[in-house]
Design an enzyme around this catalytic site. Structure first.
Site, short mmCIF file in Angstrom:
data_model
loop_
_atom_site.label_atom_id
_atom_site.label_comp_id
_atom_site.label_asym_id
_atom_site.label_seq_id
_atom_site.Cartn_x
_atom_site.Cartn_y
_atom_site.Cartn_z
CD GLU A 1 -0.24 -9.23 18.41
OE1 GLU A 1 -1.00 -9.44 19.36
OE2 GLU A 1 -0.62 -8.75 17.31
NE ARG B 1 -2.54 -0.89 3.47
CZ ARG B 1 -2.60 -2.05 4.12
NH1 ARG B 1 -3.26 -3.06 3.61
NH2 ARG B 1 -2.00 -2.20 5.27
#
Lengths: 175, 175
Positions: free
Chosen positions: A97, A60
């Site tokens: 994460e 993006r």
């Protein structure tokens, strides 16, 4: 005048997983006047900053980085996931994460001392941006600023990139 | 005038695997005047074609699609790999040399009858572009043209997309 970009950013609960509100920029970029407004706002800020290259992260980030590079007149340098760039690369591996990820930049992407603007769509926890900054420093680039379309302030990503100035078009202070 | 874009495209033998010559556009997009020239050449062709949206494929396609959309004044619609787009999608699965791949477009990306320009960096065997065209047809879009920065003519990708007009800035007739 389109001042409230947030109106054009779609919020999608529980994507990519439960508890996360995803901020979707596809609804912003498909509106030609809004996409132009976002790019023009960034261009106003960076047009006179003698930027040599915009470094953007796939995928993006490329959307905003390439359009802004055209407008302010500088080159485009992509940072990509491991194995995507075809020539000799520097790489940085960083923690997510769950697990780890690796980003790469071409070793000959730009010369030392070149003035670099980093532009990405989103600042979340800052891990990706930290890796991008480290890649640019390996090449000796001078970072003018790190800019985002969206900053998720409550995730405190700024804390990981205190060594560079940061700018965001839109900020969210909670999910 | 920068007429020979090929001079700025780096050829990398045996990437991503033995026997393939990879055409690397990172050396084109980092040269600001060359990147601008490529976009301006496309803009000349499409500025007056009443394009509503440019559809581009992740991730290199975004670089050219977004810059051109800004310049000719239209919206940007991304086609992405499975699972990347956050809202309701149409998907098309297609065969690769080894295995299969799936591309997706948001169901609300644009309305029926909108005029669509497809822009990607590379036409190789045409499988990806075929999938993109099929996605656009699911939404009822009218394809103005399918444009590429680079066409590898010897792979005959055009044969898979005979139902649409095709344009390329640069053509290679052999590896």
């Amino acid at each position: 005048m389109i001042k409230d970009l947030k109106k054009y950013i779609r919020s999608i609960p529980d994507f990519p997983k439960k508890g996360i509100v995803f901020r979707d920029i596809t609804t912003l970029i498909k509106e030609k006047a809004v996409f132009k407004y976002a790019i023009d706002e960034l261009a106003k800020r960076y047009r006179d900053k003698k930027v040599d290259y915009i470094v953007s992260v796939e995928s993006r980030g490329f959307i905003f980085g390439a359009a802004l590079a055209y407008v302010i007149g500088c080159g485009v340098v992509p940072v990509r996931k491991k194995g995507k760039l075809p020539y000799d690369t520097h790489s940085v591996t960083y923690d997510l994460e769950y697990g780890r990820d690796t980003l790469e930049i071409h070793k000959d992407a730009f010369q030392e001392k070149k003035r670099i603007l980093v532009l990405d769509d989103l600042l979340a926890t800052g891990g990706t941006t930290r890796a991008v900054i480290d890649l640019i420093k390996k090449l000796g680039g001078e970072i003018v600023e790190v800019a985002f379309v969206i900053e998720l302030e409550f995730l405190k990503g700024c804390g990981k990139i205190k060594d560079v100035p940061v700018f965001s078009l839109v900020k969210y202070d909670s999910e």
